[in-house]
Design a protein around this motif. Structure first.
Motif, mmCIF file in Angstrom:
data_model
loop_
_atom_site.group_PDB
_atom_site.id
_atom_site.type_symbol
_atom_site.label_atom_id
_atom_site.label_comp_id
_atom_site.label_asym_id
_atom_site.label_seq_id
_atom_site.Cartn_x
_atom_site.Cartn_y
_atom_site.Cartn_z
ATOM 1 N N ARG A 183 0.823 -1.213 0.000
ATOM 2 C CA ARG A 183 0.000 0.000 0.000
ATOM 3 C C ARG A 183 0.860 1.267 0.000
ATOM 4 N N GLN A 186 -0.433 4.940 -0.776
ATOM 5 C CA GLN A 186 -1.147 5.810 0.162
ATOM 6 C C GLN A 186 -0.438 7.147 0.380
ATOM 7 N N ARG A 199 -11.453 5.181 1.987
ATOM 8 C CA ARG A 199 -10.090 4.663 2.062
ATOM 9 C C ARG A 199 -10.067 3.141 1.929
ATOM 10 N N ARG A 200 -11.035 2.475 2.538
ATOM 11 C CA ARG A 200 -11.093 1.009 2.411
ATOM 12 C C ARG A 200 -11.375 0.600 0.969
ATOM 13 N N ASP A 203 -8.302 1.046 -1.069
ATOM 14 C CA ASP A 203 -7.349 -0.024 -0.792
ATOM 15 C C ASP A 203 -7.686 -1.287 -1.580
#
Length: 279
Positions: A183, A186, A199-200, A203
Motif C-alpha cells: 500500500r 497511500q 479509504r477502504r 485499498d
C-alpha cells in the motif's frame, strides 16, 4: 538584480507554473484516461475468459471498442488529449521534481522521464488511431512485440538486449505488485479528504489492481526473456497474448478472469487517483 538572481527567479516562476492548476488538470485528466483504458482492457479480457471475446484484450482492442460507442471519435480524441496531459505532467516532475518524500531525487526524476516517454508513446498511438491511421489497431501489441523482438535479435548482442529488457519489465512488474501489496500508494493520496469507507474502497482497488497489473508486467517480461534464450521472437507476447496465456495454466480461464477483474480494479483505482492524488 543581477543575472544569477534573475535566472533563479525565472526558474521559480517556471516551477510555480509547472505546479499550477493547468498542470494539475492535465495530471488528473491523464489519470482518468489511463483508467478508461484499463477498464476497457479488463472488460475485454473478462469476455475472453468466459468465451465471448471478439476483440483483442489490449490497447488496440480497447480503442476499437470505444470507437464503436456513440460519439466514439470525440471520446478517442479526449482520451488522447488526456494522455498528452499525463505525459506533460510527468515531464514537469522530471524537470522540477514531484510532490512527496524525495520528490526531487535523481531516482524520482529518472522514473518521471521513463513515464513521460511511455505515456507520450501511448498518447501518440491513441491520437493516431483517432486520426484514422490505425496506429493502435487490433492485435497491435502482439504483432509489435514479435516484430521488435525479431529485429533486436538480429543485431549484435541482440539476445542479451532482449533478455535484459525482458528481465527489466519482469522486475518492474514484481516492484509494482509488491508496492501495491504494501500500500505504498497511500503516500500519494490526500487521505485526510477521504472518509474511512472511501479509504477502504481505494485499498481494495489499489491492492487488487496493482497486484494484477504487476503480474501482467512480470509475465510479459518473462516471455521476452524466454524468446531471447530460445532465440524465437514468436515467444514474445504483447498484452493480449500475455493475458490469454493465463487461461492456459492449470487454473484455466478462472485465473484470466481474476487478472481481468484486477485490471478493472486498477482502472477504478486510476479514477480515485484522479480525484484524491496530491499533484
Amino acid at each position: 538584480m543581477n543575472a544569477t538572481a534573475i535566472a533563479r527567479e525565472g526558474r521559480r516562476d517556471a516551477e510555480r507554473a509547472a505546479r499550477g492548476s493547468v498542470t494539475e488538470g492535465a495530471a488528473r485528466a491523464g489519470l482518468v484516461a489511463r483508467g478508461v483504458i484499463y477498464l476497457l482492457v479488463g472488460a475485454l479480457a473478462l469476455q475472453i475468459a468466459f468465451g465471448d471475446g471478439k476483440r483483442q484484450a489490449d490497447r488496440g482492442g480497447a480503442l476499437a471498442e470505444l470507437s464503436d460507442k456513440p460519439f466514439g471519435a470525440v471520446l478517442l480524441w479526449a482520451l488522447g488529449a488526456g494522455l498528452v496531459g499525463m505525459a506533460l505532467w510527468r515531464l514537469s516532475e522530471a524537470l522540477f521534481g514531484s510532490v512527496g518524500r524525495d520528490g526531487r531525487s535523481a531516482k524520482k526524476r529518472l522514473l518521471a522521464v521513463v513515464r513521460c516517454v511511455f505515456y507520450g508513446f501511448v498518447a501518440y498511438s491513441v491520437l493516431s488511431f483517432a486520426a484514422g491511421s490505425g496506429g493502435g489497431g487490433q492485435g497491435a501489441s502482439d504483432k509489435q512485440s514479435k516484430d521488435v523482438t525479431a529485429k533486436v535479435l538480429e543485431v549484435p548482442a541482440g539476445q542479451w538486449i532482449v533478455a535484459l529488457a525482458g528481465a527489466g519489465v519482469a522486475v518492474a512488474g514484481v516492484w509494482i505488485g509488491v508496492r501495491a501489496l504494501m500500500r505504498s500508494y497511500q503516500e500519494d493520496f490526500k487521505l485526510g479528504a477521504m472518509s474511512p469507507w472511501t479509504r477502504r474502497l481505494v485499498d481494495v482497488t489499489g491492492v487488487g489492481g496493482g497486484a494484477a497489473r504487476g503480474l501482467v508486467f512480470a509475465a510479459a517480461g518473462a516471455f521476452a526473456v524466454r524468446a531471447a534464450v530460445d532465440y524465437e521472437p514468436d515467444k514474445a507476447k504483447g498484452l493480449d497474448d500475455t493475458l490469454r496465456s493465463f487461461a492456459d495454466t492449470p487454473l484455466g480461464p478462472w485465473l484470466l478472469a481474476c487478472v481481468a477483474a484486477g485490471l478493472v480494479l486498477f482502472g477504478l483505482f486510476s479514477f480515485a487517483l484522479a480525484r484524491w492524488r496530491r499533484v
